[in-house]
Scaffold this motif. Structure first.
Motif, PDB file in Angstrom:
ATOM      1  N   MET A 193       0.434  -1.434   0.040  1.00 11.81           N
ATOM      2  CA  MET A 193       0.298  -0.206   0.027  1.00 11.81           C
ATOM      3  C   MET A 193       0.584   1.643   0.085  1.00 11.81           C
ATOM      4  O   MET A 193       0.102   2.625  -0.236  1.00 11.81           O
ATOM      5  N   ASP A 194       1.916   1.253   0.856  1.00 14.44           N
ATOM      6  CA  ASP A 194       2.662   2.443   0.287  1.00 14.44           C
ATOM      7  C   ASP A 194       3.700   2.537  -0.471  1.00 14.44           C
ATOM      8  O   ASP A 194       3.696   4.243  -1.073  1.00 14.44           O
ATOM      9  N   LEU A 195       3.516   1.172  -0.927  1.00 11.63           N
ATOM     10  CA  LEU A 195       4.290   1.931  -2.308  1.00 11.63           C
ATOM     11  C   LEU A 195       3.518   2.417  -3.855  1.00 11.63           C
ATOM     12  O   LEU A 195       4.013   2.857  -4.326  1.00 11.63           O
ATOM     13  N   GLU A 196       2.332   1.573  -3.771  1.00 12.03           N
ATOM     14  CA  GLU A 196       1.577   2.727  -4.448  1.00 12.03           C
ATOM     15  C   GLU A 196       1.737   3.927  -3.929  1.00 12.03           C
ATOM     16  O   GLU A 196       1.714   4.859  -5.035  1.00 12.03           O
ATOM     17  N   LYS A 197       0.942   4.351  -2.908  1.00 12.18           N
ATOM     18  CA  LYS A 197       0.586   5.514  -2.643  1.00 12.18           C
ATOM     19  C   LYS A 197       2.095   6.179  -3.493  1.00 12.18           C
ATOM     20  O   LYS A 197       2.404   7.193  -3.773  1.00 12.18           O
ATOM     21  N   LYS A 198       3.683   6.146  -2.648  1.00 12.38           N
ATOM     22  CA  LYS A 198       5.121   6.497  -3.346  1.00 12.38           C
ATOM     23  C   LYS A 198       4.656   6.825  -4.573  1.00 12.38           C
ATOM     24  O   LYS A 198       5.158   7.514  -5.238  1.00 12.38           O
ATOM     25  N   GLY A 235       8.559   3.396  -9.433  1.00  7.11           N
ATOM     26  CA  GLY A 235       7.237   3.591  -9.605  1.00  7.11           C
ATOM     27  C   GLY A 235       6.820   5.255  -9.779  1.00  7.11           C
ATOM     28  O   GLY A 235       6.946   6.078  -9.234  1.00  7.11           O
ATOM     29  N   ARG A 236       6.378   5.244 -10.912  1.00  3.56           N
ATOM     30  CA  ARG A 236       6.105   6.847 -11.573  1.00  3.56           C
ATOM     31  C   ARG A 236       5.102   7.383 -11.202  1.00  3.56           C
ATOM     32  O   ARG A 236       4.137   6.409 -12.911  1.00  3.56           O
ATOM     33  N   PRO A 237       4.206   8.636 -10.998  1.00  6.36           N
ATOM     34  CA  PRO A 237       3.107   8.375 -12.127  1.00  6.36           C
ATOM     35  C   PRO A 237       2.169   8.783 -13.335  1.00  6.36           C
ATOM     36  O   PRO A 237       3.802   8.925 -14.087  1.00  6.36           O
ATOM     37  N   HIS A 238       1.121   8.745 -13.802  1.00  7.05           N
ATOM     38  CA  HIS A 238       1.322   9.026 -15.063  1.00  7.05           C
ATOM     39  C   HIS A 238      -0.160   9.750 -15.493  1.00  7.05           C
ATOM     40  O   HIS A 238      -0.667   9.774 -13.989  1.00  7.05           O
ATOM     41  N   PRO A 239      -0.376  10.232 -16.371  1.00  3.10           N
ATOM     42  CA  PRO A 239      -1.857  10.695 -16.808  1.00  3.10           C
ATOM     43  C   PRO A 239      -3.058  10.343 -16.434  1.00  3.10           C
ATOM     44  O   PRO A 239      -2.927   9.084 -16.381  1.00  3.10           O
ATOM     45  N   ASP A 240      -3.884  10.877 -15.376  1.00  2.00           N
ATOM     46  CA  ASP A 240      -5.193  10.628 -15.502  1.00  2.00           C
ATOM     47  C   ASP A 240      -5.378   9.699 -14.352  1.00  2.00           C
ATOM     48  O   ASP A 240      -6.141   8.819 -14.611  1.00  2.00           O
ATOM     49  N   ALA A 294      -2.529   6.992 -14.236  1.00  2.00           N
ATOM     50  CA  ALA A 294      -2.240   5.859 -13.737  1.00  2.00           C
ATOM     51  C   ALA A 294      -1.069   6.022 -12.689  1.00  2.00           C
ATOM     52  O   ALA A 294      -0.264   6.873 -12.538  1.00  2.00           O
ATOM     53  N   VAL A 295      -0.410   4.842 -12.376  1.00  2.00           N
ATOM     54  CA  VAL A 295       0.789   4.425 -12.070  1.00  2.00           C
ATOM     55  C   VAL A 295       1.757   3.165 -12.903  1.00  2.00           C
ATOM     56  O   VAL A 295       1.484   2.104 -13.256  1.00  2.00           O
ATOM     57  N   ALA A 296       2.970   4.146 -13.413  1.00  2.19           N
ATOM     58  CA  ALA A 296       3.789   3.224 -13.959  1.00  2.19           C
ATOM     59  C   ALA A 296       5.256   2.726 -13.401  1.00  2.19           C
ATOM     60  O   ALA A 296       5.600   3.313 -12.523  1.00  2.19           O
ATOM     61  N   PHE A 297       5.169   1.293 -13.305  1.00  6.00           N
ATOM     62  CA  PHE A 297       6.324   0.221 -12.705  1.00  6.00           C
ATOM     63  C   PHE A 297       7.171  -0.380 -13.663  1.00  6.00           C
ATOM     64  O   PHE A 297       7.102  -0.706 -14.898  1.00  6.00           O
ATOM     65  N   LEU A 298       8.852   0.221 -13.185  1.00  2.00           N
ATOM     66  CA  LEU A 298      10.116  -0.544 -14.173  1.00  2.00           C
ATOM     67  C   LEU A 298      11.329  -1.173 -13.566  1.00  2.00           C
ATOM     68  O   LEU A 298      11.113  -0.914 -12.744  1.00  2.00           O
ATOM     69  N   SER A 300       2.781   9.084  -6.702  1.00  2.00           N
ATOM     70  CA  SER A 300       3.461  10.255  -5.999  1.00  2.00           C
ATOM     71  C   SER A 300       5.101  10.873  -7.009  1.00  2.00           C
ATOM     72  O   SER A 300       5.956  11.892  -6.824  1.00  2.00           O
ATOM     73  N   GLY A 301       4.987   9.544  -6.943  1.00  5.21           N
ATOM     74  CA  GLY A 301       6.689   9.858  -8.234  1.00  5.21           C
ATOM     75  C   GLY A 301       7.911   9.766  -7.371  1.00  5.21           C
ATOM     76  O   GLY A 301       8.936  10.576  -7.890  1.00  5.21           O
ATOM     77  N   LEU A 302       7.511   8.903  -6.133  1.00  2.00           N
ATOM     78  CA  LEU A 302       8.972   8.676  -4.506  1.00  2.00           C
ATOM     79  C   LEU A 302       9.577   7.088  -4.928  1.00  2.00           C
ATOM     80  O   LEU A 302      10.238   7.017  -4.192  1.00  2.00           O
TER      81      LEU A 302
END
Length: 531
Positions: free
Chosen positions: A337-342, A364-369, A371-375, A345-347
């Protein structure tokens, strides 16, 4: 001869007889000929719409007047609705009403002369009589006034629907079109290729036989080579059938097509990346992934194609042991859950050391609308190489620390890059614990504090900063304690410089061999050539 008494008796008897005859005549009249008291009375054969107002408060009204008020749409008090209705039809209505108390009586007519208003001031009350002159007998037809208001509203609604730029139509229970607006007829003429249509009108969208809460997208193909159009159709159940609206959806269809092509292009591009990519939409469902993610996570292409949620994806990674093993499941869920929140917010950026020995770099990086992207990047080789380099450096440092002479190495920029334990002990410094960078100037300043003045320090400074061919040279330095040090300056590959300090074991004087300059070397070469 009639006496006065007899004459008076005859007059009384005659009056009584006349009164009785009048009562008999009135009782024989039909009910419709009788006069009604109050506002229910009206001059003429038909009932009038009469209103009695005290300022703006309705005191009384005839039944036809109340029916007229009921047929006027809108909100507000009776006076506001009646004034809005009459001011649209009678010019100067509000001005004349304001002057009614001074004039006593006002009469207004519309341009066609069909509607007439007569207003009378009765002390503290205003009496308004509305008359429809087009009614038969020029009487007050309440039904005619109400019908006229309803007809005006109906005409406005018809005009609104007829001029609507979207097709609107109505079907009965069998699905037959029973009514349609102009836009629907235009589409029907397009589809049939004929400008003249007769009933029954063709059904353009046969799939809309029943009402639905959600809009349904339908394709419309005109006759000939016309381009295909798309509509979002809304259907609502009404009494006796269904009412349909078709909103143009061409722009939305084109945007969705462009989005699909863009996603396909991105997918082809991401397919060649060695980094695993997973994009989750605002509902945290997997919207996009590349083949590298399948290889790195071993989650399976079928599982990822089913668009799992973020938590289901992380559970799958835990099952495949592609995530750091937690001590307990509850703590792990909180971490996720903390992973999703961070990530939103791009942290979020971490390095996962897996039980298999592999190392993943996860971002983890935020995307428009929303969304969340993980690399996910496999950095096992880099970590292994780094660890090997670190091991070699530590080994080299350990070897250098075993040397008795004090050794220090400076980079071409004059920064200290290496020193051994003997150097730290000799000069009382710890470069590894010093904040910032230690330069040749800092080192010479420290040497000068513990040694006697010597021009060799300036030569060492110039030698470290010089560029070009350099040769090894030595010098002797005496400490303030009187101890003599043998200093050796050696050029190293890549422009680095090694400076070594050795303690002398004999009392023999040490000779200083300074570096030969290029000018001296050029003179020696000229002399050897006999020039």
């Amino acid at each position: 001869m009639f006496t006065p008494l007899m004459l008076a008796s005859i007059v009384v008897a005659t009056s009584f007889a006349a009164a009785m005859v009048a009562l008999l005549v009135l009782s024989s009249l039909p009910p419709g000929r009788r006069r009604k008291p109050g506002l229910a009375h009206a001059d003429g054969p038909l009932e009038q719409a009469i209103f009695l107002f005290d300022d703006r408060e309705l005191v009384d009204a005839t039944g036809s007047a109340r029916a007229l008020l009921g047929s006027i749409p809108g909100e507000g008090c009776e006076w506001a609705r009646l004034a809005g209705y009459l001011s649209q039809r009678l010019r100067g209505f509000e001005t004349e009403m304001d002057a009614l108390a001074d004039r006593g009586e006002v009469e207004l007519k519309d341009r066609s002369g069909d509607l007439r208003l007569r207003a009378e001031w009765l002390g503290q009350l205003a009496r308004l009589t509305v008359t429809d002159m087009s009614a038969e007998g020029q009487g007050v037809l309440v039904d005619a006034l109400s019908q006229k208001a309803q007809e005006a509203e109906l005409a406005g609604l018809r005009e609104t629907l007829a001029s609507a730029p979207v097709p609107v139509w109505r079907t009965d229970e069998s699905g037959t079109v029973v009514w349609a607006n102009h836009a629907y007829f235009d589409c029907a003429a397009e589809q049939c290729g004929d400008d003249i249509l007769t009933w029954p009108v063709p059904v353009l969208f046969p799939d809309l036989s029943a009402a639905s809460d959600a809009p349904r997208r339908q394709k419309f193909g005109p006759a000939g080579d016309g381009s295909v159009r798309w509509f979002d159709c809304h259907s609502h159940a009404v009494e006796g059938g269904t009412l349909h609206y078709a909103l143009p959806a061409d722009t939305a269809v084109k945007a969705e097509g462009a989005l699909r092509e863009f996603i396909q292009t991105l997918s082809k591009t991401f397919a060649h990346l060695p980094i695993g990519l997973a994009i989750f939409d605002r509902q945290r469902q997997l919207a996009l992934f590349n083949p590298a993610l399948v290889d790195l996570t071993s989650a399976g292409a079928e599982f990822l194609s089913a668009r799992p949620t973020l938590y289901a994806f992380l559970d799958r990674l835990r099952e495949r042991r592609v995530i750091p093993e937690p001590k307990d499941y509850t703590t792990w869920r909180e971490q996720m859950m903390d992973l999703e929140k961070k990530a939103s917010s791009g942290l979020y950026e971490e390095t996962w050391t897996l039980p298999s020995g592999q190392t993943y770099h996860v971002i983890g990086r935020p995307h428009p609308d929303g969304a969340v992207a993980f690399l996910l990047e496999d950095i096992t080789a880099e970590i292994t190489l780094t660890r090997r380099f670190r091991s070699e450096i530590e080994l080299g440092q350990a070897v250098v620390d075993t040397v008795d002479d004090a050794i220090v190495v400076f980079s071409p920029a004059g920064e200290l890059v290496l020193s051994n334990a003997a150097y730290d002990e000799l000069w009382g410094v710890e470069p590894a614990l010093t904040l910032g960078k230690v330069t040749i100037l800092d080192s010479i300043r420290r040497w000068q504090e513990l040694a006697r003045p010597d021009p060799a320090f300036g030569d060492i400074r110039d030698f470290v900063a010089s560029i070009g061919e350099r040769a090894e040279w030595t010098a002797g330095i005496r400490l303030v304690t009187g101890e003599m040090l043998a200093c050796r300056i050696v050029p190293m590959p890549g422009g680095a410089t090694l400076v070594g300090f050795g303690r002398q074991r004999s009392d023999r004087p040490q000779f200083r061999r300074a570096p030969r300059s290029r000018r001296t070397e050029a003179a020696d070469a000229t002399e050897s050539l006999g020039v």
